[in-house]
Design a protein around this motif. Sequence first.
Motif, PDB file in Angstrom:
ATOM      1  N   UNK A   3     -29.121  22.153 -46.978  1.00  9.16           N
ATOM      2  CA  UNK A   3     -29.400  23.480 -46.407  1.00  9.16           C
ATOM      3  C   UNK A   3     -29.564  23.383 -44.893  1.00  9.16           C
ATOM      4  N   UNK A   4     -30.325  22.398 -44.454  1.00  8.00           N
ATOM      5  CA  UNK A   4     -30.553  22.239 -43.002  1.00  8.00           C
ATOM      6  C   UNK A   4     -29.243  21.909 -42.276  1.00  8.00           C
ATOM      7  N   UNK A   5     -28.439  21.043 -42.887  1.00  2.54           N
ATOM      8  CA  UNK A   5     -27.187  20.629 -42.244  1.00  2.54           C
ATOM      9  C   UNK A   5     -26.231  21.813 -42.131  1.00  2.54           C
ATOM     10  N   UNK A  39     -30.593  18.795 -33.639  1.00  4.96           N
ATOM     11  CA  UNK A  39     -31.163  17.464 -33.387  1.00  4.96           C
ATOM     12  C   UNK A  39     -32.459  17.258 -34.170  1.00  4.96           C
ATOM     13  N   UNK A  40     -33.271  18.320 -34.290  1.00  3.81           N
ATOM     14  CA  UNK A  40     -34.507  18.162 -35.065  1.00  3.81           C
ATOM     15  C   UNK A  40     -34.188  17.931 -36.543  1.00  3.81           C
ATOM     16  N   UNK A  76     -31.904  10.246 -30.136  1.00  2.00           N
ATOM     17  CA  UNK A  76     -31.230  10.447 -28.843  1.00  2.00           C
ATOM     18  C   UNK A  76     -30.897  11.920 -28.627  1.00  2.00           C
ATOM     19  N   UNK A  77     -30.474  12.569 -29.709  1.00  4.24           N
ATOM     20  CA  UNK A  77     -30.058  13.972 -29.545  1.00  4.24           C
ATOM     21  C   UNK A  77     -31.260  14.892 -29.297  1.00  4.24           C
ATOM     22  N   UNK A  78     -32.448  14.426 -29.635  1.00  2.99           N
ATOM     23  CA  UNK A  78     -33.674  15.189 -29.338  1.00  2.99           C
ATOM     24  C   UNK A  78     -33.977  15.126 -27.835  1.00  2.99           C
ATOM     25  N   UNK A  79     -33.656  13.967 -27.232  1.00  3.66           N
ATOM     26  CA  UNK A  79     -34.002  13.725 -25.819  1.00  3.66           C
ATOM     27  C   UNK A  79     -32.839  14.049 -24.870  1.00  3.66           C
ATOM     28  N   UNK A 114     -31.025  17.194 -21.812  1.00  2.00           N
ATOM     29  CA  UNK A 114     -32.175  18.100 -21.725  1.00  2.00           C
ATOM     30  C   UNK A 114     -32.977  17.973 -23.007  1.00  2.00           C
ATOM     31  N   UNK A 115     -34.255  17.585 -22.860  1.00  2.00           N
ATOM     32  CA  UNK A 115     -35.094  17.379 -24.060  1.00  2.00           C
ATOM     33  C   UNK A 115     -35.253  18.701 -24.822  1.00  2.00           C
ATOM     34  N   UNK A 116     -35.742  18.586 -26.045  1.00  2.61           N
ATOM     35  CA  UNK A 116     -35.917  19.820 -26.825  1.00  2.61           C
ATOM     36  C   UNK A 116     -37.035  20.700 -26.274  1.00  2.61           C
TER      37      UNK A 116
END
Length: 387
Positions: free
Chosen positions: A291-293, A325-326, A359-362, A365-367
């Motif tokens: 569901x999230x994906x 990313x989350x 990495x994708x969280x940071x 531009x960070x989240x």
Amino acid sequence: MATLDTEEQAVVDTVREFVDKEVKPRVNELEHADTYPEAFIEQMKQMGIYGLAIPEPWGEAPVSMPCYALVTAELARGWMSLAGAMGGHTVVAKLLVEFGTRAQQDRYLPRMATGELRATMALTEPGGGSDLQAMTTVARGSDDGGYVVNGAKTWISNARRSGLIALLCKTDPSAEPKHRGVSILLVEHGPGLEVSKDLSKLGYKGVETCELTFTDMAVPADALLGGQEGRGFAQMMKGLETGRIQVAARALGVATAAFEDALRYAQEREAFGKPIWQHQSVGNHLADMATKTTAARQLILHAAEKYDAGARADMEAGMAKLFASEIAMEVALDAVRVHGGYGYSTEYDVERYFRDAPLMIVGEGTNEIQRNVIASQLVKRGGLDRW
Ligand SMILES: Cc1cc2nc3c(=O)[nH]c(=O)nc-3n(C[C@H](O)[C@H](O)[C@H](O)COP(=O)(O)OP(=O)(O)OC[C@H]3O[C@@H](n4cnc5c(N)ncnc54)[C@H](O)[C@@H]3O)c2cc1C
């Protein structure tokens, strides 16, 4: 959901086949040896992946942003590092197409379209990446009309192998407001530029991430993107819309891989006399992961369509990047759970997804910064679009 035309779907299908047949069987070995994927990069060049954003007369027809996002997600489904090896390149290509002078476009874009010349962007400094306007890398005007650059950048991906660096720097350090003093210089490796350090990382293996030091580097006047000083901050913010959709798509690829591995394993592995997916807790994990994906994919396609419509898409790109990313981190952790002890083993791919996801969280531009962008746009636009 965006439906790709037949030609664009064929591009995505080709990359999917490449990932399944070539990348998946070899990725674990390359990852753990931290080996640069030279052969894969060559294949990506052949597939035209470095030219996906470059129009005629320099390249062939560029693909739509939804297609570009799905190609990125496919690559990241195989190995996030491969998507990372073409991310900054595309942002620089977009910057040149949108803001470059004709001479800059002619000089760089034909070689970038084939991948012969690869590009990266250098924004982050040792003193900070979020507060870009506080940067201290300075390009001072020289007597010959060019610039002399001094300063340092850090966390620059693909820095050694990129022949072109879009350098964000200050051409007027005393400007107020500060962003009016920021420009982008198109810099090539040469005297005064040193790749001073390779940074050791949790994930994103195979591809180099480096520190760059500029010491009295002489840069010609025609290296100024678009030929006008003080435009760099706005140019880069537009470029980052592409960059953030790209990073969101990387996260989607990692989440998809983690989900697919977990789904397969949950049907193969048995406990208490039945496949583990039939235990409700494991089934619930799979349902939540899928569901999230799926939701992440929809948000990315929404941002990509908004971008292609020519509208300001920083809020949509920020939402896609934040959410994808989350959830990639959550889905990667759930994949570890579903695999039990094997999820912690370097023989399986799931531990890599778990190391690559942060990495994708940071990055790009960070989240926390994405939330700032989203909140300020919500206020400026008076809320969400009506449906
Ligand atoms: C593997 C890797 C590859 C990278 N590749 C590149 C690249 O190719 N080019 C490039 O230029 N950069 C690159 N980066 C750098 C990346 O973009 C930065 O790390 C990121 O923007 C954060 O900057 P920082 O690390 O200096 O953190 P800081 O800016 O110091 O932030 C530290 C913390 O404070 C929070 N924070 C700061 N300001 C605010 C605020 N106003 N509101 C709320 N919270 C805030 C941040 O969210 C973060 O949690 C890469 C980073 C990594 C790890």
